[in-house]
Design an enzyme around this catalytic site. Structure first.
Site, PDB file in Angstrom:
ATOM      1  N   LYS A 139       6.581  11.609  -4.890  1.00 41.49           N
ATOM      2  CA  LYS A 139       6.969  11.031  -3.604  1.00 41.49           C
ATOM      3  C   LYS A 139       8.245  10.204  -3.739  1.00 41.49           C
ATOM      4  O   LYS A 139       9.144  10.277  -2.894  1.00 41.49           O
ATOM      5  CB  LYS A 139       5.838  10.165  -3.050  1.00 41.49           C
ATOM      6  CG  LYS A 139       4.631  10.962  -2.565  1.00 41.49           C
ATOM      7  CD  LYS A 139       3.514  10.037  -2.114  1.00 41.49           C
ATOM      8  CE  LYS A 139       2.301  10.809  -1.635  1.00 41.49           C
ATOM      9  NZ  LYS A 139       1.197   9.906  -1.192  1.00 41.49           N
ATOM     10  N   ALA A 171       3.631   5.228  -3.542  1.00 43.70           N
ATOM     11  CA  ALA A 171       2.285   5.030  -4.073  1.00 43.70           C
ATOM     12  C   ALA A 171       1.388   6.170  -3.625  1.00 43.70           C
ATOM     13  O   ALA A 171       1.646   6.811  -2.603  1.00 43.70           O
ATOM     14  CB  ALA A 171       1.708   3.694  -3.589  1.00 43.70           C
ATOM     15  N   ASP A 172       0.349   6.413  -4.409  1.00 40.15           N
ATOM     16  CA  ASP A 172      -0.662   7.388  -4.009  1.00 40.15           C
ATOM     17  C   ASP A 172      -2.016   6.888  -4.475  1.00 40.15           C
ATOM     18  O   ASP A 172      -2.152   6.382  -5.591  1.00 40.15           O
ATOM     19  CB  ASP A 172      -0.390   8.767  -4.619  1.00 40.15           C
ATOM     20  CG  ASP A 172      -1.315   9.811  -4.021  1.00 40.15           C
ATOM     21  OD1 ASP A 172      -1.026  10.280  -2.901  1.00 40.15           O
ATOM     22  OD2 ASP A 172      -2.342  10.132  -4.658  1.00 40.15           O
ATOM     23  N   THR A 173      -3.016   7.009  -3.599  1.00 41.03           N
ATOM     24  CA  THR A 173      -4.354   6.519  -3.902  1.00 41.03           C
ATOM     25  C   THR A 173      -5.345   7.682  -3.964  1.00 41.03           C
ATOM     26  O   THR A 173      -5.351   8.538  -3.082  1.00 41.03           O
ATOM     27  CB  THR A 173      -4.808   5.499  -2.838  1.00 41.03           C
ATOM     28  OG1 THR A 173      -3.888   4.402  -2.826  1.00 41.03           O
ATOM     29  CG2 THR A 173      -6.198   4.968  -3.146  1.00 41.03           C
TER      30      THR A 173
END
Length: 208
Positions: A56, A78-80
């Site tokens: 990203k 960010a990625d969760t």
């Protein structure tokens, strides 16, 4: 002479924007960077979170560089990922998605991983991975149905929003609460300040 610092958030998530604002950080630009979030074969949840946050950030940076008025900026992504063991739960989009997620999480512990990626104006790439352990109470079918009807689960990793009605499902949480919301604040601010981003200089004043 001070240099104006700019921060680009490679996410359109209202939760991440609100969390940054909570820490006194106002992104100069929000630039969602959609990527294919399908896990690779046998990919571990923590590896997926790191990989997607990096993709990203790199995609947002590439998009910026095609613009005539592009100026070097800090790019944050960010990625969760929510997982039970190695099983990665989807970002719920349908009633079946959320019902299946909650049925799996009911009465069990799970882990929430967030990958954070920062690309500095000099092109330096830094990453962090944050893990939080969460345990849900046992959820009766009627309670699951009520939550499904609320609609607040749409687009949420694991099918729930801990800052909403699902906060009442949590028996125990070990680690960062803001990580479960979508952006671990302590680690994000530490990453930014460690690379020279002046958080307080970019913050908005708050009235008494």
């Amino acid at each position: 002479m001070s240099i104006l610092q700019k921060l680009v958030l490679a996410s359109g998530s209202p939760r991440r924007i609100e969390l940054l604002q909570q820490a006194g950080i106002e992104p100069d630009r929000v630039l969602p960077a959609g990527v294919d979030e399908t896990p690779l074969r046998a990919e571990h949840p923590r590896s997926l979170a790191k990989r997607l946050s990096k993709e990203k950030a790199e995609k947002a940076l590439a998009s910026l560089q095609t613009e005539e008025d592009y100026a070097p900026s800090f790019v944050l992504a960010a990625d969760t990922v929510v997982a039970v063991g190695r099983r990665i739960l989807p970002k719920a989009e349908t009633f079946d998605d959320v019902a299946n997620c909650l049925g799996l999480l009911s009465g069990r512990s799970h882990r929430v991983y967030s990958g954070i990626c920062l690309i500095t104006p000099a092109g330096k790439l830094r990453q962090r991975l944050v893990e939080t352990r969460v345990r849900f109470k046992r959820l009766p079918r009627a309670e699951i149905d009520t939550y499904v009807a609320s609609g607040e689960w749409r687009g949420k990793a694991g099918g729930y929003a801990v800052q909403g009605l699902a906060g009442a499902f949590v028996v125990k949480l070990v680690g960062s609460y803001t990580n479960v919301v979508g952006l671990p604040l302590y680690e994000t601010v530490a990453l930014l300040t460690g690379e020279g981003f002046k958080v307080h200089a970019n913050s908005q004043s708050v009235g008494p």
